[in-house]
Scaffold this motif. Structure first.
Motif, PDB file in Angstrom:
ATOM      1  N   ARG A 104     -13.276 -20.550 -56.529  1.00  0.00           N
ATOM      2  CA  ARG A 104     -14.771 -21.407 -56.586  1.00  0.00           C
ATOM      3  C   ARG A 104     -15.420 -21.524 -57.888  1.00  0.00           C
ATOM      4  N   LYS A 105     -14.763 -20.446 -58.900  1.00  0.00           N
ATOM      5  CA  LYS A 105     -15.313 -20.350 -60.275  1.00  0.00           C
ATOM      6  C   LYS A 105     -14.336 -21.322 -61.235  1.00  0.00           C
ATOM      7  N   GLY A 106     -13.437 -21.931 -60.631  1.00  0.00           N
ATOM      8  CA  GLY A 106     -12.448 -22.564 -61.661  1.00  0.00           C
ATOM      9  C   GLY A 106     -13.098 -24.116 -62.066  1.00  0.00           C
ATOM     10  N   THR A 107     -12.503 -24.471 -63.115  1.00  0.00           N
ATOM     11  CA  THR A 107     -12.793 -25.504 -63.711  1.00  0.00           C
ATOM     12  C   THR A 107     -12.005 -26.881 -63.122  1.00  0.00           C
ATOM     13  N   VAL A 108     -12.243 -28.003 -63.849  1.00  0.00           N
ATOM     14  CA  VAL A 108     -11.520 -29.126 -63.427  1.00  0.00           C
ATOM     15  C   VAL A 108     -10.202 -29.004 -63.647  1.00  0.00           C
ATOM     16  N   GLU A 109      -9.818 -28.431 -65.070  1.00  0.00           N
ATOM     17  CA  GLU A 109      -8.743 -28.056 -65.491  1.00  0.00           C
ATOM     18  C   GLU A 109      -7.702 -27.346 -64.605  1.00  0.00           C
ATOM     19  N   ASP A 110      -8.499 -26.021 -64.102  1.00  0.00           N
ATOM     20  CA  ASP A 110      -7.708 -25.056 -63.235  1.00  0.00           C
ATOM     21  C   ASP A 110      -7.327 -25.838 -62.145  1.00  0.00           C
ATOM     22  N   LEU A 111      -8.197 -26.990 -61.576  1.00  0.00           N
ATOM     23  CA  LEU A 111      -7.644 -27.499 -60.434  1.00  0.00           C
ATOM     24  C   LEU A 111      -6.462 -28.278 -60.553  1.00  0.00           C
ATOM     25  N   LYS A 112      -6.335 -28.981 -61.862  1.00  0.00           N
ATOM     26  CA  LYS A 112      -5.019 -29.692 -62.114  1.00  0.00           C
ATOM     27  C   LYS A 112      -3.859 -28.893 -61.999  1.00  0.00           C
ATOM     28  N   GLU A 113      -3.942 -27.515 -62.929  1.00  0.00           N
ATOM     29  CA  GLU A 113      -3.024 -26.738 -63.014  1.00  0.00           C
ATOM     30  C   GLU A 113      -2.541 -26.278 -61.520  1.00  0.00           C
ATOM     31  N   LEU A 114      -3.377 -25.726 -60.799  1.00  0.00           N
ATOM     32  CA  LEU A 114      -3.335 -24.914 -59.444  1.00  0.00           C
ATOM     33  C   LEU A 114      -3.152 -26.133 -58.471  1.00  0.00           C
ATOM     34  N   SER A 115      -2.239 -26.741 -58.101  1.00  0.00           N
ATOM     35  CA  SER A 115      -2.167 -27.954 -57.435  1.00  0.00           C
ATOM     36  C   SER A 115      -1.842 -27.480 -55.788  1.00  0.00           C
ATOM     37  N   PHE A 116      -1.199 -26.243 -55.558  1.00  0.00           N
ATOM     38  CA  PHE A 116      -0.671 -26.078 -54.449  1.00  0.00           C
ATOM     39  C   PHE A 116      -0.902 -24.519 -53.969  1.00  0.00           C
ATOM     40  N   GLU A 117      -0.710 -24.253 -52.654  1.00  0.00           N
ATOM     41  CA  GLU A 117      -0.967 -23.115 -51.990  1.00  0.00           C
ATOM     42  C   GLU A 117       0.108 -22.926 -50.874  1.00  0.00           C
ATOM     43  N   ALA A 118       0.502 -21.745 -50.930  1.00  0.00           N
ATOM     44  CA  ALA A 118       1.443 -21.179 -49.798  1.00  0.00           C
ATOM     45  C   ALA A 118       0.964 -20.181 -48.868  1.00  0.00           C
ATOM     46  N   ARG A 119       1.500 -20.043 -47.812  1.00  0.00           N
ATOM     47  CA  ARG A 119       0.945 -18.891 -46.796  1.00  0.00           C
ATOM     48  C   ARG A 119       1.879 -17.856 -46.829  1.00  0.00           C
ATOM     49  N   SER A 120       1.500 -16.769 -46.892  1.00  0.00           N
ATOM     50  CA  SER A 120       2.200 -15.539 -46.997  1.00  0.00           C
ATOM     51  C   SER A 120       2.666 -15.095 -45.630  1.00  0.00           C
ATOM     52  N   SER A 121       3.887 -14.615 -45.426  1.00  0.00           N
ATOM     53  CA  SER A 121       3.990 -14.069 -44.091  1.00  0.00           C
ATOM     54  C   SER A 121       3.691 -12.775 -43.515  1.00  0.00           C
ATOM     55  N   LYS A 122       3.023 -12.062 -44.726  1.00  0.00           N
ATOM     56  CA  LYS A 122       2.548 -10.864 -44.750  1.00  0.00           C
ATOM     57  C   LYS A 122       1.181 -10.560 -44.028  1.00  0.00           C
ATOM     58  N   ASP A 123       0.269 -11.429 -44.243  1.00  0.00           N
ATOM     59  CA  ASP A 123      -1.060 -11.545 -43.520  1.00  0.00           C
ATOM     60  C   ASP A 123      -1.527 -12.964 -43.173  1.00  0.00           C
ATOM     61  N   PHE A 124      -0.728 -13.942 -43.159  1.00  0.00           N
ATOM     62  CA  PHE A 124      -1.116 -15.251 -42.806  1.00  0.00           C
ATOM     63  C   PHE A 124      -2.096 -15.995 -43.651  1.00  0.00           C
ATOM     64  N   ALA A 125      -2.305 -15.316 -44.848  1.00  0.00           N
ATOM     65  CA  ALA A 125      -3.469 -16.005 -45.744  1.00  0.00           C
ATOM     66  C   ALA A 125      -2.721 -17.072 -46.566  1.00  0.00           C
ATOM     67  N   TRP A 126      -3.421 -17.909 -47.190  1.00  0.00           N
ATOM     68  CA  TRP A 126      -2.898 -18.978 -48.406  1.00  0.00           C
ATOM     69  C   TRP A 126      -3.402 -18.443 -49.604  1.00  0.00           C
ATOM     70  N   TYR A 127      -2.436 -18.343 -50.469  1.00  0.00           N
ATOM     71  CA  TYR A 127      -2.823 -18.229 -51.912  1.00  0.00           C
ATOM     72  C   TYR A 127      -2.170 -19.097 -52.917  1.00  0.00           C
ATOM     73  N   ASP A 128      -2.915 -19.129 -53.828  1.00  0.00           N
ATOM     74  CA  ASP A 128      -2.516 -20.312 -55.034  1.00  0.00           C
ATOM     75  C   ASP A 128      -1.122 -20.112 -55.495  1.00  0.00           C
ATOM     76  N   VAL A 129      -0.458 -21.119 -55.677  1.00  0.00           N
ATOM     77  CA  VAL A 129       1.006 -21.009 -56.219  1.00  0.00           C
ATOM     78  C   VAL A 129       0.758 -20.931 -57.732  1.00  0.00           C
ATOM     79  N   GLU A 130       1.350 -19.933 -58.544  1.00  0.00           N
ATOM     80  CA  GLU A 130       1.392 -19.973 -59.973  1.00  0.00           C
ATOM     81  C   GLU A 130       2.799 -20.477 -60.329  1.00  0.00           C
ATOM     82  N   SER A 131       3.954 -20.524 -59.569  1.00  0.00           N
ATOM     83  CA  SER A 131       5.098 -21.113 -59.969  1.00  0.00           C
ATOM     84  C   SER A 131       6.132 -21.082 -58.759  1.00  0.00           C
TER      85      SER A 131
END
Length: 245
Positions: A104-131
């Motif tokens: 929530r504190k990210g900038t517009v450029e952050d949103l462009k770089e972090l375009s995708f999220e993936a769900r972990s099978s460990k806790d069913f939570a979604w995290y931003d994908v770095e690579s």
């Protein structure tokens, strides 16, 4: 104000009604657009004890819901093609952006770089994908990608299924956008517990609309988490919407 806007202001579908329409759409698809079908369904909803104290449902409301559902289904991209493109475009990308709890504190450029999220099978939570590190095709024909989550090291890398665990990044909501959240919507909700703070999928079960003040949105959203079916009252600042909603 046009007719559709006036209907929306008078009556929102209940979660039970939305789930019933979801099931009907899965069963008969475009046949749900039939006028007689929509009239019958609207009458059933309006006569239900679950709508005590709520406005009657108009058949046009039902038809519009199914029309929007059809458009969303038709516009949904093929995830396997998307993942292959991601692997080529992002596998060498480096990121110094903070983790998902700071989204929530990210900038517009952050949103462009972090375009995708993936769900972990460990806790069913979604995290931003770095690579995206690698990909593989299973014997079933399903595609998996190995992801590195933003803010975590290689020990937390995971193989995730492209069809159900990789998607475009959810979008934080601004106070002026609370009207975009409807009962039945899939949202990404910040779950704050004693031993973990993560973002999980949830359905909006009910909404208490309040007047906004200098603090921003004061509406209360009742959400039901997908992974454990627990319910919680949350504020707008804990919600992110899906890009295609």
């Amino acid at each position: 104000m046009d007719d559709k806007d006036s209907w929306d202001s008078l009556s929102e579908f209940t979660l039970a009604e939305i789930l019933e329409m979801e099931n009907m759409y899965k069963e008969i698809g475009e046949e749900t657009l039939n006028k007689e079908f929509c009239q019958k369904l609207a009458t059933n909803f309006s006569c239900s004890s679950n709508r005590m104290g709520k406005s009657a449902v108009k058949w046009q409301q039902v038809q519009i819901w199914f029309q929007e559902k059809l458009l969303k289904t038709q516009n949904k991209h093929a995830p396997s093609s998307l993942a292959l493109k991601l692997f080529v475009d992002l596998s060498d990308a480096n990121s110094s952006n903070p983790g998902i709890l700071q989204r929530r504190k990210g900038t517009v450029e952050d949103l462009k770089e972090l375009s995708f999220e993936a769900r972990s099978s460990k806790d069913f939570a979604w995290y931003d994908v770095e690579s995206f590190l690698n990909y593989r095709v299973l014997s079933t024909g399903e595609l998996e990608v190995r992801v590195r989550f933003t803010g975590f090291d290689k020990r937390e890398d995971e193989w995730v299924n492209v069809d159900n665990a990789v998607r475009e990044r959810s979008v934080p909501l601004e106070p002026s956008e609370c009207h975009m959240v409807k009962i039945g919507d899939l949202v990404l909700c910040y779950q704050d517990r004693e031993h973990h703070q993560v973002y999980c999928d949830a359905r909006v079960a009910d909404i208490q609309r309040n007047s906004h003040d200098e603090r921003g949105c004061t509406c209360i959203f009742v959400v039901c988490y997908d992974h454990d079916y627990s319910e919680e009252n949350v504020s707008l600042e804990r919600l992110c919407r899906r890009p295609m909603q």
